[in-house]
Each structure stands twice: as C-alpha cells, then as structure tokens.
Design a protein around this motif. Sequence first.
Motif, PDB file in Angstrom:
ATOM      1  N   LEU A   1       0.826  -1.207   0.000  1.00 27.61           N
ATOM      2  CA  LEU A   1       0.000   0.000   0.000  1.00 27.61           C
ATOM      3  C   LEU A   1       0.864   1.261   0.000  1.00 27.61           C
ATOM      4  N   ARG A   2       1.980   1.197   0.733  1.00 27.94           N
ATOM      5  CA  ARG A   2       2.905   2.336   0.764  1.00 27.94           C
ATOM      6  C   ARG A   2       3.448   2.610  -0.642  1.00 27.94           C
ATOM      7  N   PHE A   3       3.764   1.528  -1.354  1.00 26.44           N
ATOM      8  CA  PHE A   3       4.278   1.664  -2.718  1.00 26.44           C
ATOM      9  C   PHE A   3       3.207   2.253  -3.642  1.00 26.44           C
ATOM     10  N   LEU A   4       1.993   1.707  -3.575  1.00 27.37           N
ATOM     11  CA  LEU A   4       0.914   2.188  -4.450  1.00 27.37           C
ATOM     12  C   LEU A   4       0.575   3.640  -4.179  1.00 27.37           C
ATOM     13  N   ASN A   5       0.580   4.028  -2.914  1.00 28.44           N
ATOM     14  CA  ASN A   5       0.304   5.427  -2.567  1.00 28.44           C
ATOM     15  C   ASN A   5       1.390   6.346  -3.111  1.00 28.44           C
ATOM     16  N   TYR A   6       2.630   5.868  -3.055  1.00 27.73           N
ATOM     17  CA  TYR A   6       3.748   6.713  -3.501  1.00 27.73           C
ATOM     18  C   TYR A   6       3.706   6.932  -5.012  1.00 27.73           C
ATOM     19  N   ILE A   7       3.413   5.875  -5.785  1.00 31.76           N
ATOM     20  CA  ILE A   7       3.464   6.028  -7.243  1.00 31.76           C
ATOM     21  C   ILE A   7       2.312   6.860  -7.783  1.00 31.76           C
ATOM     22  N   CYS A   8       1.324   7.177  -6.940  1.00 31.48           N
ATOM     23  CA  CYS A   8       0.245   8.084  -7.371  1.00 31.48           C
ATOM     24  C   CYS A   8       0.806   9.450  -7.749  1.00 31.48           C
ATOM     25  N   ASN A   9       1.973   9.798  -7.186  1.00 29.72           N
ATOM     26  CA  ASN A   9       2.592  11.092  -7.456  1.00 29.72           C
ATOM     27  C   ASN A   9       3.664  11.016  -8.549  1.00 29.72           C
ATOM     28  N   GLU A  10       3.860   9.829  -9.094  1.00 31.76           N
ATOM     29  CA  GLU A  10       4.835   9.678 -10.171  1.00 31.76           C
ATOM     30  C   GLU A  10       4.260  10.208 -11.486  1.00 31.76           C
ATOM     31  N   GLU A  11       5.163  10.479 -12.451  1.00 36.90           N
ATOM     32  CA  GLU A  11       4.707  10.882 -13.779  1.00 36.90           C
ATOM     33  C   GLU A  11       3.859   9.753 -14.370  1.00 36.90           C
ATOM     34  N   ILE A  12       2.935  10.107 -15.245  1.00 38.25           N
ATOM     35  CA  ILE A  12       1.916   9.155 -15.705  1.00 38.25           C
ATOM     36  C   ILE A  12       2.521   7.931 -16.389  1.00 38.25           C
ATOM     37  N   GLU A  13       3.650   8.094 -17.111  1.00 38.83           N
ATOM     38  CA  GLU A  13       4.266   6.955 -17.785  1.00 38.83           C
ATOM     39  C   GLU A  13       4.727   5.912 -16.761  1.00 38.83           C
ATOM     40  N   TYR A  14       5.353   6.385 -15.701  1.00 36.62           N
ATOM     41  CA  TYR A  14       5.876   5.469 -14.691  1.00 36.62           C
ATOM     42  C   TYR A  14       4.746   4.886 -13.845  1.00 36.62           C
ATOM     43  N   ARG A  15       3.787   5.722 -13.528  1.00 33.42           N
ATOM     44  CA  ARG A  15       2.641   5.245 -12.743  1.00 33.42           C
ATOM     45  C   ARG A  15       1.926   4.125 -13.489  1.00 33.42           C
TER      46      ARG A  15
ATOM     47  N   LYS B   1      15.809   1.780 -12.571  1.00 36.12           N
ATOM     48  CA  LYS B   1      16.487   2.779 -11.744  1.00 36.12           C
ATOM     49  C   LYS B   1      15.485   3.634 -10.971  1.00 36.12           C
ATOM     50  N   ARG B   2      14.382   3.943 -11.630  1.00 34.81           N
ATOM     51  CA  ARG B   2      13.337   4.731 -10.960  1.00 34.81           C
ATOM     52  C   ARG B   2      12.740   3.926  -9.801  1.00 34.81           C
ATOM     53  N   LEU B   3      12.578   2.631 -10.037  1.00 30.36           N
ATOM     54  CA  LEU B   3      12.008   1.759  -9.005  1.00 30.36           C
ATOM     55  C   LEU B   3      12.911   1.709  -7.775  1.00 30.36           C
ATOM     56  N   TRP B   4      14.228   1.628  -7.997  1.00 33.03           N
ATOM     57  CA  TRP B   4      15.164   1.616  -6.872  1.00 33.03           C
ATOM     58  C   TRP B   4      15.025   2.894  -6.046  1.00 33.03           C
ATOM     59  N   LYS B   5      14.854   4.035  -6.727  1.00 34.01           N
ATOM     60  CA  LYS B   5      14.709   5.319  -6.024  1.00 34.01           C
ATOM     61  C   LYS B   5      13.423   5.345  -5.200  1.00 34.01           C
ATOM     62  N   ILE B   6      12.365   4.743  -5.756  1.00 40.33           N
ATOM     63  CA  ILE B   6      11.089   4.692  -5.026  1.00 40.33           C
ATOM     64  C   ILE B   6      11.241   3.822  -3.784  1.00 40.33           C
ATOM     65  N   TYR B   7      11.882   2.656  -3.947  1.00 41.04           N
ATOM     66  CA  TYR B   7      12.114   1.767  -2.800  1.00 41.04           C
ATOM     67  C   TYR B   7      12.872   2.492  -1.697  1.00 41.04           C
ATOM     68  N   LYS B   8      13.899   3.214  -2.096  1.00 43.42           N
ATOM     69  CA  LYS B   8      14.719   3.938  -1.113  1.00 43.42           C
ATOM     70  C   LYS B   8      13.893   5.017  -0.422  1.00 43.42           C
ATOM     71  N   ALA B   9      13.053   5.698  -1.199  1.00 44.29           N
ATOM     72  CA  ALA B   9      12.265   6.804  -0.652  1.00 44.29           C
ATOM     73  C   ALA B   9      11.247   6.330   0.376  1.00 44.29           C
ATOM     74  N   ILE B  10      10.706   5.114   0.194  1.00 45.86           N
ATOM     75  CA  ILE B  10       9.670   4.623   1.106  1.00 45.86           C
ATOM     76  C   ILE B  10      10.205   3.576   2.089  1.00 45.86           C
ATOM     77  N   GLY B  11      11.533   3.345   2.047  1.00 45.40           N
ATOM     78  CA  GLY B  11      12.155   2.464   3.028  1.00 45.40           C
ATOM     79  C   GLY B  11      11.988   0.986   2.768  1.00 45.40           C
ATOM     80  N   LEU B  12      11.847   0.590   1.488  1.00 43.23           N
ATOM     81  CA  LEU B  12      11.767  -0.836   1.161  1.00 43.23           C
ATOM     82  C   LEU B  12      13.153  -1.356   0.813  1.00 43.23           C
ATOM     83  N   PRO B  13      13.450  -2.631   1.088  1.00 41.02           N
ATOM     84  CA  PRO B  13      14.765  -3.182   0.740  1.00 41.02           C
ATOM     85  C   PRO B  13      14.930  -3.281  -0.774  1.00 41.02           C
TER      86      PRO B  13
END
Length: 224
Positions: free
Chosen positions: A90-104, A212-224
């Motif tokens: 859920l943390r991941f899904l909530n975060y990608i709501c703010n990503e650019e539309i292509e990545y979302r 690479k974008r996914l790694w940044k998202i993981y880091k931003a939300i504290g996922l391994p």
Amino acid sequence: GRAYPFIGAIPINRLRPIALENMLVELRKRTYRGGKPIGEATVQKYLTVVSAVLSDAKRNEIIQKNPAWMIDLPETESAQQQIPTEEEALRFLNYICNEEIEYRTYYVLAIYTGCRRGELCALKWEDLKCSGDGLLLTVSRSRSIVPGKGVVEDSTKNGHSREIILSSDIRGIFVSYRRRKQLEARQAHRELSPYLFTDEHGQLIHPDTFTKRLWKIYKAIGLP
C-alpha cells in the motif's frame, strides 16, 4: 558470445572438458557493469548453452560424447524472494500516485499482470483490445538489452504469446493514459507513437530507466 573467446577457436571434435572448465573459471571472474560478481547460476547458464550445441553435434554423430556432461559443477544457491507485506504494498501504491503518468501506468501494469520488464517496454496500443468492461492484453514481444547491440526487440522469453484479461479499473487507467499521450503528440505536431511507454518527445523509454526509478522509489519509502 561470452563463451566464444575461450572455446571458439577449438574444433568441436577436439573440445575437451578441461577447456570448458577453464572457460568457467574465467567467467567466474567476470563482473556486472556495477562491479557485482556474476553469480554461479549465470555462469552455469553459459555452459548450458554450449552443452546444447554439443548435444546437437553428438546427435548428428560429429562427436561421440558431450564433454559438458563430464564436468562436476558446484551447487547454486536458490534466490530468495522477498514478498512485500500488505502495508509495504500500500505504501508503494500510494507513492506512485505522485509519479509521472508513464511510470505510474507502467508500475501498475507490472503489478497487475506480472509481465517482465522487456515485455512491458515492447507493448503497443494495438496489443490492447476492449473485452466486455475490461481489456484484453496480448503479450507477444520483448525489448531486451543485448551486450554490444543495445536494446533489441524480439519475441517473448519462451517464444510464445499470451493473453491477459484486465479489469474495468485498469481499463480506465489506460483510457486516461492514451488520452494524455494523444494530447502530448498533438501539441508537438507529431503522430502518436505505436508504443505505450514513450517520453514527452515520443521516444521509447529505455528499460533501465524503469528499474532505476524503481530503486529510487524503494529507497524513498524504506523498502529493501
């Protein structure tokens, strides 16, 4: 290609197990671009490819034995998958709501279909057909990175196409996404790209960009 420098000059009927063992020793010294050592499982995959060629030679009576079968290999460690908890998902899904539309759109499709990165990057609008209230997605191509050649488009990993039914909710996401890409193309006075995942200039997004974008998202939300 990886095996050729080590055994390519040896006539197939003179290829001995020692040459293949030396090849494996050298391959184990290789590293990925980031410096990470190549795993034993990957090294053994190269031997599997060579073995398949030698088996074909044996079947055609070019050689009497397959030298790859005579090599003792170390056991490989099974990779452990880390499945996110419901809270992490859920943390991941909530975060990608703010990503650019292509990545979302890309990450939502990855989650709901389980498609590989290369398969998603090769998707075209023609691969999506209306099916009742939902969508029928046909996966038949993949865009993969080939050393020395860059990004190459080919068939899927197993060579077969497959169909996936997507829900009405996912259909709504793609309708919005297509309208956005159409508007983008119209404003730039160009045709809509046949591919789904393109940048604002209509150019295909490189597969590595999504990772690479996914790694940044993981880091931003504290996922391994």
